[in-house]
Design a protein around this motif. Structure first.
Motif, mmCIF file in Angstrom:
data_model
loop_
_atom_site.group_PDB
_atom_site.id
_atom_site.type_symbol
_atom_site.label_atom_id
_atom_site.label_comp_id
_atom_site.label_asym_id
_atom_site.label_seq_id
_atom_site.Cartn_x
_atom_site.Cartn_y
_atom_site.Cartn_z
ATOM 1 N N ILE A 169 -3.685 3.571 -9.003
ATOM 2 C CA ILE A 169 -2.488 4.416 -8.995
ATOM 3 C C ILE A 169 -1.326 3.676 -8.342
ATOM 4 O O ILE A 169 -0.195 3.697 -8.837
ATOM 5 N N ARG A 170 -1.594 3.005 -7.222
ATOM 6 C CA ARG A 170 -0.546 2.228 -6.554
ATOM 7 C C ARG A 170 -0.006 1.155 -7.491
ATOM 8 O O ARG A 170 1.208 0.973 -7.624
ATOM 9 N N THR A 208 7.483 -1.536 -2.758
ATOM 10 C CA THR A 208 6.207 -1.541 -2.048
ATOM 11 C C THR A 208 5.807 -0.104 -1.751
ATOM 12 O O THR A 208 6.658 0.783 -1.627
ATOM 13 N N LEU A 209 4.494 0.115 -1.646
ATOM 14 C CA LEU A 209 3.944 1.429 -1.316
ATOM 15 C C LEU A 209 2.960 1.280 -0.168
ATOM 16 O O LEU A 209 2.287 0.249 -0.040
ATOM 17 N N GLY A 210 2.860 2.318 0.653
ATOM 18 C CA GLY A 210 1.869 2.313 1.716
ATOM 19 C C GLY A 210 0.456 2.321 1.148
ATOM 20 O O GLY A 210 0.231 2.668 -0.014
ATOM 21 N N LEU A 227 7.284 4.508 0.407
ATOM 22 C CA LEU A 227 7.846 3.785 -0.736
ATOM 23 C C LEU A 227 9.136 3.093 -0.293
ATOM 24 O O LEU A 227 9.997 3.711 0.330
ATOM 25 N N ARG A 228 9.284 1.794 -0.642
ATOM 26 C CA ARG A 228 10.457 1.039 -0.198
ATOM 27 C C ARG A 228 10.889 0.030 -1.257
ATOM 28 O O ARG A 228 10.055 -0.505 -1.994
ATOM 29 N N THR A 229 12.212 -0.211 -1.302
ATOM 30 C CA THR A 229 12.739 -1.336 -2.062
ATOM 31 C C THR A 229 13.689 -2.100 -1.142
ATOM 32 O O THR A 229 14.517 -1.493 -0.452
ATOM 33 N N ARG A 260 7.375 10.248 2.167
ATOM 34 C CA ARG A 260 6.252 10.942 1.515
ATOM 35 C C ARG A 260 6.681 11.427 0.133
ATOM 36 O O ARG A 260 7.785 11.947 -0.034
ATOM 37 N N ILE A 261 5.798 11.250 -0.847
ATOM 38 C CA ILE A 261 6.044 11.703 -2.214
ATOM 39 C C ILE A 261 4.847 12.523 -2.673
ATOM 40 O O ILE A 261 3.701 12.067 -2.574
ATOM 41 N N GLU A 262 5.105 13.726 -3.160
ATOM 42 C CA GLU A 262 4.054 14.563 -3.734
ATOM 43 C C GLU A 262 4.337 14.762 -5.218
ATOM 44 O O GLU A 262 5.427 15.198 -5.597
ATOM 45 N N ILE A 263 3.354 14.429 -6.050
ATOM 46 C CA ILE A 263 3.476 14.557 -7.499
ATOM 47 C C ILE A 263 2.480 15.612 -7.960
ATOM 48 O O ILE A 263 1.266 15.411 -7.874
#
Length: 303
Positions: A20-21, A37-39, A57-59, A75-78
């Motif tokens: 998923i990442r 990048t993702l944690g 999440l970062r750019t 934090r991201i919730e999908i």
């Protein structure tokens, strides 16, 4: 409820956090042309509706910027639905972001840090790929957003805190209904209205903007309006937006800057924001304070 428990067990057994990442980062980089990048923590939260939770999440920013990241999200919730998840073609029903921080800067040479790199896939392909997963997207919510702007030339820095942003739509081809609550110098600001459809935004097409807002000042509310259109969201091209602000008291606008201003003097501002290869342009700017009319490159006039 039993169905949800059984399906949750199946999904947990098939859950692939690393995959998923990898897929998420590849999709973001293809659409934006930027590195992301993702944690490490990717969680699956079972329930009535399945929710995928991503973090950190970062750019990265340009090398001369004063902050390391251009954009980051804590934090991201999908949220999806069980049937599409089981078919391995998950639909995105709702998207929730918390702790988004956007750092915008201009440099000493009149350059900026938000110029968007060229995406690695075309807007048409982006629309085709994204529409499959976003066709059921009905809501986007952002909480605790911070937008920071720094002028390197003027050595001015300002941070705007936005309590909540809600975008809701009945479908990918329907307009987004917008609701925004924020604060400027501890004074409440609210906006509501409509933006173009998600399909137009994803596909790189032109979309409309119709927003009305209120700013609660010292004496009364200042009214604001933003109407027009935006071309490709990537790169903010083909912008033509008309902005207006009107307040019965100059001191209401003074609360934005933090200075006390005369109470009995009305104020209005009108302007047009456009875009070109050189960046954003401010045109037809008119400031009215009481009976005085002020335009750029012109002496104050009185009627």
């Amino acid at each position: 409820m039993v169905f949800a428990v059984v399906v949750s067990s199946i999904m947990l057994a098939r859950f692939d956090g690393d995959g998923i990442r990898r897929d998420t980062l590849a999709a973001l980089e293809a659409v934006s042309g930027r590195q992301w990048t993702l944690g490490d923590a990717v969680m699956f939260k079972p329930g009535v509706a399945p929710v995928l939770v991503l973090s950190d999440l970062r750019t990265p920013n340009v090398v001369w910027a004063t902050r390391p990241d251009l954009l980051s999200v804590t934090r991201i919730e999908i949220e999806s639905d069980w049937m599409s998840v089981l078919r391995r073609r998950p639909r995105i029903v709702a998207l929730r972001l918390e702790g988004l921080e956007l750092n915008l800067e201009t440099g000493l040479d009149d350059n900026n840090n938000w110029g968007t790199p060229v995406p690695t896939i075309t807007p048409a392909n982006t629309a085709t790929v994204s529409a499959q997963g976003l066709s059921e997207l009905h809501s986007i919510e952002l909480k605790n957003t911070r937008i920071r702007f720094r002028s390197g030339w003027g050595d001015i820095e300002k941070t705007y805190r936005i309590e909540s942003i809600e975008l809701r739509s009945s479908g990918v081809d329907s307009p987004l209904v917008v609701s925004v609550k924020a604060q400027v110098n501890e004074w409440p600001v609210s906006f509501s209205g409509e933006l173009g459809s998600p399909a137009a935004m994803i596909g790189g097409g032109t979309f409309g903007v119709t927003l009305e807002g209120r700013y609660s000042g010292h004496e009364s509310d200042a009214e604001m309006q933003l109407i027009g259109q935006v071309g490709a969201l990537s790169g903010l091209r083909d912008i033509h937006l008309k902005f207006s602000l009107k307040a019965n008291s100059l001191n209401d606008v003074g609360s934005i800057s933090g200075f006390a201003l005369p109470r009995d003097t009305p104020i209005s501002i009108t302007a047009v924001v456009t875009s070109s290869d050189a960046g954003l342009n401010l045109e037809d700017y008119v400031l009215r304070i009481g009976q005085a009319i002020i335009r750029p490159s012109a002496a104050p006039q009185r009627r």
